[in-house]
Design an enzyme around this catalytic site. Structure first.
Site, PDB file in Angstrom:
ATOM      1  N   LYS A  55     -11.281  -7.693   6.522  1.00 31.01           N
ATOM      2  CA  LYS A  55     -10.703  -6.798   7.516  1.00 31.01           C
ATOM      3  C   LYS A  55     -11.705  -5.684   7.799  1.00 31.01           C
ATOM      4  O   LYS A  55     -12.182  -5.054   6.852  1.00 31.01           O
ATOM      5  CB  LYS A  55      -9.395  -6.200   6.973  1.00 31.01           C
ATOM      6  CG  LYS A  55      -8.691  -5.261   7.939  1.00 31.01           C
ATOM      7  CD  LYS A  55      -7.426  -4.683   7.322  1.00 31.01           C
ATOM      8  CE  LYS A  55      -6.723  -3.747   8.294  1.00 31.01           C
ATOM      9  NZ  LYS A  55      -5.529  -3.110   7.699  1.00 31.01           N
ATOM     10  N   CYS A  77       0.856  -1.178   0.000  1.00 28.13           N
ATOM     11  CA  CYS A  77       0.000   0.000   0.000  1.00 28.13           C
ATOM     12  C   CYS A  77       0.894   1.230   0.000  1.00 28.13           C
ATOM     13  O   CYS A  77       2.112   1.123   0.182  1.00 28.13           O
ATOM     14  CB  CYS A  77      -0.922  -0.013   1.215  1.00 28.13           C
ATOM     15  SG  CYS A  77      -2.324   1.141   1.069  1.00 28.13           S
ATOM     16  N   LYS A 101     -12.136  -4.915   2.585  1.00 35.49           N
ATOM     17  CA  LYS A 101     -11.559  -4.044   3.614  1.00 35.49           C
ATOM     18  C   LYS A 101     -12.533  -2.889   3.845  1.00 35.49           C
ATOM     19  O   LYS A 101     -12.753  -2.063   2.963  1.00 35.49           O
ATOM     20  CB  LYS A 101     -10.194  -3.529   3.173  1.00 35.49           C
ATOM     21  CG  LYS A 101      -9.498  -2.654   4.206  1.00 35.49           C
ATOM     22  CD  LYS A 101      -8.121  -2.242   3.704  1.00 35.49           C
ATOM     23  CE  LYS A 101      -7.397  -1.364   4.705  1.00 35.49           C
ATOM     24  NZ  LYS A 101      -6.065  -0.953   4.212  1.00 35.49           N
TER      25      LYS A 101
END
Length: 330
Positions: A253, A120, A200
């Protein structure tokens, strides 16, 4: 048949019998342990909101790796806190960046330890977003999806070149798995799997992590690319896209508030599924334990067992080393 012929308590009569018929068995093989690496010398600095979790400089990292391997945990997830940040996160794909340097060192110290690289840009950009920010004529700013993909590919390839065993992209850009898979293949890393942060959510449970990774957005939020916590059908679409684009493993997540999503992924896709037991989930347990309100060991092992029972094949957790030691009776 019913009572008195059926007596379900018969199979709970002794510890040995309960163990024999146990449906979900938690082991150290289930765990991935996140580690935060930073620049400097002799740094082992506890993160204030995550008791027991530290920033490590390279010269202190080996002692933590030895602790991990001694516990029986077989995989780590590396996050880097860079010395330099800029608008395009160039430290993320620097061949000598902090994650790349740490990866090479860990593979030298413990070749058998699986190294997963978080892919990321948020820790490396001066604005804290997970991609390239463009300012429009109106003055509004947004994350440029396709321009961000180019930099994420460069980051993934540099991490693979450093020796990462698994690439774990966490950015939630559209098409990120396809782009990274193509980039890895073109660079000769067809054998490197992708553990995609497929689902996510834009969650309040990330607060302590953002302190740990120094990655809080400097303006706005991440709701235009991370998912709405209210949605589950959208999670299935995200996961389906990643499967089609070449993901080898899927992730949900956070964990505790999303076990229904985890179960849905497990039932709808035949790839291994991971769950991230995130920072605030960890911190809440540590805070309650510090106040004497709960039995930390009992709570942690029950929570992790619940995640595995819900469908997790892999559990990313800051409790990993402690949990592995508890399971081993240490």
């Amino acid at each position: 048949m019913s009572f008195p012929i059926v007596r379900n308590r018969r199979l709970r009569h002794t510890a040995a019998l309960r163990s024999l018929v146990r449906e979900t068995v938690l082991t150290a093989d289930d765990f991935i342990y996140p580690i935060f690496v930073t620049y400097g010398m002799n740094v082992k600095e506890e993160i204030s909101s995550m008791p027991g979790v530290y920033h490590f400089s390279m010269d202190r990292l080996e002692e933590e790796i030895r602790r991990v391997t001694a516990s029986g945990v077989k995989a780590v997830l590396l996050f880097g806190v860079p010395e330099h940040k800029d608008a395009e996160g160039t430290s993320a794909y620097d061949p000598n960046g902090i994650v790349q340097e740490a990866t090479r060192a860990v593979k030298n110290w413990a070749p058998e330890l699986l190294v997963i690289a978080d892919t990321c840009l948020c820790q490396f950009t001066d604005h804290g977003h997970c991609g390239v920010v463009r300012v429009h004529e109106s003055g509004a700013a947004s994350v440029d999806n396709d321009a961000s993909l180019e930099l994420l590919v460069k980051t993934a390839v540099s991490q693979a070149e450093a020796g990462a065993d698994v690439i774990a992209p966490s950015n939630m850009m559209d098409g990120f798995v396809y782009a990274i898979r193509a980039g890895l293949d073109e660079a000769g890393f067809e054998h490197i799997p992708i553990l995609s942060y497929s689902v996510k959510y834009s969650s309040a449970f990330y607060g302590p992590f953002r302190e740990a990774a120094h990655s809080a957005p400097q303006f706005g939020d991440r709701k235009t690319y991370q998912m709405d916590p209210a949605n589950i059908r959208e999670a299935m679409r995200e996961a389906e896209s990643d499967v089609a684009e070449g993901a080898d493993m899927l992730m949900v997540k956070p964990g505790l508030a999303y076990l229904d999503v985890l179960r849905a992924l497990k039932e709808n896709f035949d790839l291994p599924v991971a769950v991230y037991n995130v920072s605030a989930e960890y911190s809440m347990v540590k805070a309650a334990a510090a106040n004497g309100w709960i039995d930390e060991q009992g709570i942690v092992l029950e929570l992790l067992t619940g995640m595995k029972r819900a469908g997790a094949d892999l559990i990313i957790t800051y409790h990993a080393v402690d949990a592995a030691n508890w399971l081993a009776g240490k």
